[in-house]
Design a protein around this motif. Structure first.
Motif, short mmCIF file in Angstrom:
data_model
loop_
_atom_site.label_atom_id
_atom_site.label_comp_id
_atom_site.label_asym_id
_atom_site.label_seq_id
_atom_site.Cartn_x
_atom_site.Cartn_y
_atom_site.Cartn_z
N LYS A 87 37.26 58.68 70.10
CA LYS A 87 37.42 57.25 70.34
C LYS A 87 37.53 56.90 71.83
CE LYS A 87 40.26 53.32 68.99
NZ LYS A 87 41.34 52.88 68.10
N MET A 88 38.35 57.61 72.55
CA MET A 88 38.55 57.31 73.98
C MET A 88 37.27 57.49 74.77
SD MET A 88 41.45 56.20 74.01
CE MET A 88 43.00 56.32 74.80
N GLU A 89 36.53 58.57 74.49
CA GLU A 89 35.28 58.81 75.20
C GLU A 89 34.25 57.74 74.87
OE1 GLU A 89 36.87 61.12 73.43
OE2 GLU A 89 37.39 62.69 74.84
N LEU A 90 34.22 57.33 73.62
CA LEU A 90 33.27 56.30 73.19
C LEU A 90 33.61 54.96 73.86
CD1 LEU A 90 30.94 55.34 71.46
CD2 LEU A 90 32.47 55.24 69.51
N GLN A 91 34.88 54.59 73.88
CA GLN A 91 35.27 53.35 74.53
C GLN A 91 35.01 53.40 76.03
OE1 GLN A 91 39.34 53.01 73.16
NE2 GLN A 91 38.74 51.56 71.55
N LYS A 92 35.23 54.55 76.64
CA LYS A 92 34.97 54.71 78.08
C LYS A 92 33.48 54.54 78.37
CE LYS A 92 35.47 57.94 81.89
NZ LYS A 92 35.79 59.32 82.26
N ALA A 93 32.63 55.12 77.53
CA ALA A 93 31.18 54.97 77.71
C ALA A 93 30.76 53.51 77.59
CB ALA A 93 30.44 55.82 76.68
N ILE A 94 31.35 52.79 76.66
CA ILE A 94 31.04 51.38 76.48
C ILE A 94 31.50 50.57 77.68
CG2 ILE A 94 31.55 49.33 75.09
CD1 ILE A 94 31.64 51.31 72.64
N ARG A 95 32.72 50.82 78.14
CA ARG A 95 33.24 50.10 79.31
C ARG A 95 32.38 50.37 80.55
NH1 ARG A 95 38.29 51.61 77.06
NH2 ARG A 95 39.42 49.76 76.35
N THR A 96 31.94 51.59 80.69
CA THR A 96 31.07 51.95 81.82
C THR A 96 29.79 51.12 81.81
OG1 THR A 96 31.92 54.21 81.86
CG2 THR A 96 29.79 53.85 82.90
N ALA A 97 29.22 50.94 80.65
CA ALA A 97 27.97 50.19 80.55
C ALA A 97 28.17 48.70 80.79
CB ALA A 97 27.35 50.41 79.17
N ILE A 98 29.29 48.17 80.34
CA ILE A 98 29.54 46.73 80.45
C ILE A 98 29.88 46.33 81.89
CG2 ILE A 98 31.11 44.87 79.76
CD1 ILE A 98 31.24 46.16 77.02
N ASN A 99 30.63 47.18 82.58
CA ASN A 99 31.08 46.85 83.93
C ASN A 99 30.10 47.20 84.99
OD1 ASN A 99 33.46 45.86 82.89
ND2 ASN A 99 34.44 47.85 82.96
#
Length: 99
Positions: A87-99
């Motif tokens: 979960k944490m890695e997936l959320q981090k990947a998503i945040r990276t793409a959005i920001n």
């Protein structure tokens, strides 16, 4: 279901590879999430979307790897649990793409 350690390890590697691809996918596929999907929380929307996509891909991957039929051998809840451990890695990947 995943008592064979080599299959489990292979599935974990598949999930990790998919997570690494997510930032590029998001930038190409979802350039304007808030405008198109009327989403208040992009991270929650994309998290749910990618958990489903990875689950679908993992199921296909397992069926192909084990040459099993879908009847009884593959437990989708177990696959979902394995994805949720990342979960944490997936959320981090998503945040990276959005920001």
């Amino acid at each position: 279901m995943l008592q064979d350690s080599t299959i489990r390890k292979s599935l974990d590697q598949y999930i990790q590879r998919r997570i690494l691809e997510i930032p590029t996918e998001i930038k190409q596929t979802f350039p304007a999430i808030k405008q198109i999907w009327k989403c208040e929380n992009e991270i929650d929307f994309l998290y749910g979307y990618y958990v489903g996509k990875i689950e679908e891909g993992a199921l296909h991957y397992l069926l192909k790897a084990t040459r099993a039929s879908a009847g009884g051998y593959v437990d989708t809840f177990e696959i979902r649990g394995i994805i949720e451990m990342q979960k944490m890695e997936l959320q981090k990947a998503i945040r990276t793409a959005i920001n």
